[in-house]
Design an enzyme around this catalytic site. Structure first.
Site, PDB file in Angstrom:
ATOM      1  NE  ARG A  58      -3.639   0.071   2.419  1.00  7.65           N
ATOM      2  CZ  ARG A  58      -4.210   0.401   3.569  1.00  7.65           C
ATOM      3  NH1 ARG A  58      -4.120  -0.388   4.615  1.00  7.65           N
ATOM      4  NH2 ARG A  58      -4.862   1.550   3.675  1.00  7.65           N
ATOM      5  CG  ASN A  89      -8.711   8.311   3.983  1.00  7.23           C
ATOM      6  OD1 ASN A  89      -9.493   7.392   4.272  1.00  7.23           O
ATOM      7  ND2 ASN A  89      -9.027   9.274   3.135  1.00  7.23           N
ATOM      8  CB  VAL A  90      -3.310   5.159   6.854  1.00  2.11           C
ATOM      9  CG1 VAL A  90      -4.108   4.761   8.095  1.00  2.11           C
ATOM     10  CG2 VAL A  90      -3.529   4.154   5.725  1.00  2.11           C
ATOM     11  CG  ASP A  91      -4.503   8.811   1.658  1.00  2.32           C
ATOM     12  OD1 ASP A  91      -5.566   8.246   1.347  1.00  2.32           O
ATOM     13  OD2 ASP A  91      -4.435  10.042   1.893  1.00  2.32           O
ATOM     14  CG  HIS A 106      -8.528   4.753  11.609  1.00  2.00           C
ATOM     15  ND1 HIS A 106      -9.560   4.514  10.729  1.00  2.00           N
ATOM     16  CD2 HIS A 106      -9.102   4.892  12.829  1.00  2.00           C
ATOM     17  CE1 HIS A 106     -10.705   4.487  11.404  1.00  2.00           C
ATOM     18  NE2 HIS A 106     -10.453   4.714  12.679  1.00  2.00           N
ATOM     19  CB  THR A 173     -16.364   7.700   5.635  1.00  2.00           C
ATOM     20  OG1 THR A 173     -16.450   6.705   6.660  1.00  2.00           O
ATOM     21  CG2 THR A 173     -17.253   8.892   6.004  1.00  2.00           C
ATOM     22  CB  SER A 174     -18.901   2.761   4.491  1.00  2.00           C
ATOM     23  OG  SER A 174     -17.914   2.282   5.427  1.00  2.00           O
TER      24      SER A 174
HETATM   25  N1  APR Z   1     -16.271   9.547  -4.243  1.00  2.37           N
HETATM   26  C1  APR Z   1     -16.963   9.645  -3.078  1.00  2.37           C
HETATM   27  N2  APR Z   1     -17.197   8.585  -2.261  1.00  2.37           N
HETATM   28  C2  APR Z   1     -16.700   7.401  -2.664  1.00  2.37           C
HETATM   29  C3  APR Z   1     -15.960   7.224  -3.863  1.00  2.37           C
HETATM   30  C4  APR Z   1     -15.750   8.371  -4.661  1.00  2.37           C
HETATM   31  N3  APR Z   1     -15.065   8.313  -5.822  1.00  2.37           N
HETATM   32  N4  APR Z   1     -15.615   5.893  -3.960  1.00  2.37           N
HETATM   33  C5  APR Z   1     -16.109   5.292  -2.862  1.00  2.37           C
HETATM   34  N5  APR Z   1     -16.765   6.184  -2.096  1.00  2.37           N
HETATM   35  C6  APR Z   1     -17.414   5.969  -0.816  1.00  2.37           C
HETATM   36  C7  APR Z   1     -18.250   4.714  -0.742  1.00  2.37           C
HETATM   37  O1  APR Z   1     -19.577   5.055  -1.117  1.00  2.37           O
HETATM   38  C8  APR Z   1     -18.144   4.363   0.736  1.00  2.37           C
HETATM   39  O2  APR Z   1     -19.171   5.053   1.464  1.00  2.37           O
HETATM   40  O3  APR Z   1     -16.380   5.815   0.130  1.00  2.37           O
HETATM   41  C9  APR Z   1     -16.794   4.953   1.162  1.00  2.37           C
HETATM   42  C10 APR Z   1     -15.726   3.914   1.395  1.00  2.37           C
HETATM   43  O4  APR Z   1     -16.082   3.192   2.543  1.00  2.37           O
HETATM   44  P1  APR Z   1     -14.988   2.234   3.202  1.00  2.37           P
HETATM   45  O5  APR Z   1     -14.295   1.455   2.129  1.00  2.37           O
HETATM   46  O6  APR Z   1     -15.684   1.520   4.324  1.00  2.37           O
HETATM   47  O7  APR Z   1     -13.906   3.229   3.804  1.00  2.37           O
HETATM   48  P2  APR Z   1     -13.924   3.977   5.214  1.00  2.37           P
HETATM   49  O8  APR Z   1     -15.310   4.390   5.569  1.00  2.37           O
HETATM   50  O9  APR Z   1     -12.876   5.029   5.129  1.00  2.37           O
HETATM   51  O10 APR Z   1     -13.425   2.825   6.234  1.00  2.37           O
HETATM   52  C11 APR Z   1     -13.225   3.249   7.574  1.00  2.37           C
HETATM   53  O11 APR Z   1     -12.374   1.055   8.074  1.00  2.37           O
HETATM   54  O12 APR Z   1     -11.025  -0.723   7.582  1.00  2.37           O
HETATM   55  C12 APR Z   1     -11.120   0.405   8.338  1.00  2.37           C
HETATM   56  O13 APR Z   1      -9.307   1.616   9.154  1.00  2.37           O
HETATM   57  C13 APR Z   1     -10.023   1.364   7.992  1.00  2.37           C
HETATM   58  O14 APR Z   1     -10.109   3.767   8.028  1.00  2.37           O
HETATM   59  C14 APR Z   1     -10.769   2.603   7.542  1.00  2.37           C
HETATM   60  C15 APR Z   1     -12.123   2.439   8.190  1.00  2.37           C
END
Ligand code: APR
Length: 227
Positions: A58, A89-91, A106, A173-174
């Site tokens: 990554r 995010n960790v980036d 995180h 974020t989800s």
């Molecule tokens: N533009 C806007 N939203 C987007 C896009 C995009 N191009 N692509 C994806 N998404 C949204 C999706 O709809 C979803 O709601 O980004 C979200 C991604 O969700 P996750 O993959 O669950 O990421 P996140 O919410 O950051 O996860 C939280 O989970 O695994 C742990 O530590 C990890 O920090 C992470 C945490």
């Protein structure tokens, strides 16, 4: 007139258009890796090599990625408002875009830390961490990442910023992961609140929901908030 205080709460989706995988949804990182094997203390204990390889991959991907228009619009907003980014995010894409107040709940991919003393943290940029790489006290280095079962960083400071923000933008974020997602309960009734994601949002109806991509909607919101 008092300067707006804008709080950006971001997740993996803001970096998706920079080519970095999200965690959930199609082709998500957790589709290809059992979480506990690469992002938990148990996984680290049982197979540190596999964990190091996961984060080295990554980090290498991140070195080839660039901030996108959403990161850049948020950085430009600092010319007009006070902006605090609270990110899961960790980036380092917010920082590379120019944001100066970024709280990583995180952890950070570009940092390593002693596996024995949490406060011994080293900036390694995009270099690999290998078995045998030691901290100054002789302990194995590990990724400076909050694994499942570990406690996030900066929660109190992040909650204070959310509670004092006049404008809150949640993007990419989800909201599946606690305690990060529940920080948004500190948002005041009076604050203007917007969420951007691809799927319908589960947030309270006090949030305006823009369904679509970050690079499409974030610049629009940021320019509306500069006025
Ligand atoms: N533009 C806007 N939203 C987007 C896009 C995009 N191009 N692509 C994806 N998404 C949204 C999706 O709809 C979803 O709601 O980004 C979200 C991604 O969700 P996750 O993959 O669950 O990421 P996140 O919410 O950051 O996860 C939280 O989970 O695994 C742990 O530590 C990890 O920090 C992470 C945490």
């Amino acid at each position: 007139m008092r300067k707006k205080k804008v709080l950006i709460f971001s997740g993996a989706g803001i970096s998706a258009e920079s080519g970095l995988q999200t965690f959930r949804g199609q082709n998500g990182l957790w589709e290809n890796y059992p979480v506990e094997s690469v992002a938990s203390p148990e996984g680290w204990r049982s197979n540190p090599q596999r964990v190091l390889r996961f984060y080295n991959q990554r980090r290498t991907q991140l070195s080839a990625a660039k901030p996108n228009e959403a990161h850049q619009a948020i950085a430009r907003l600092e010319k007009h408002c006070e902006v605090v980014v609270v990110t899961q995010n960790v980036d380092d894409l917010h920082e590379r875009a120019g944001s100066t107040q970024v709280l990583h709940l995180h952890g950070e991919l570009c940092k390593a830390r002693s596996s024995d003393e949490e406060n011994l943290v080293y900036h390694i940029a995009y270099k690999n961490i290998n078995l045998g790489d030691k901290c100054e006290r002789g302990s194995q280095l590990r990724p400076h990442i909050v694994w499942f079962g570990e406690y996030p960083f900066l929660l109190e400071e992040a909650g204070e910023h959310i509670a004092s923000a006049s404008h809150i933008l949640v993007v990419g974020t989800s909201l599946q992961v606690q305690p990060a997602a529940s920080l948004l309960s500190y948002a005041t009734q009076a604050a203007e609140k917007v969420i951007i994601s691809l799927e319908a949002s589960g947030l309270a109806n006090s949030f305006i929901h823009l369904q679509g991509k970050a690079t499409q909607h974030v610049p629009e919101i940021c320019s509306a908030w500069t006025k």
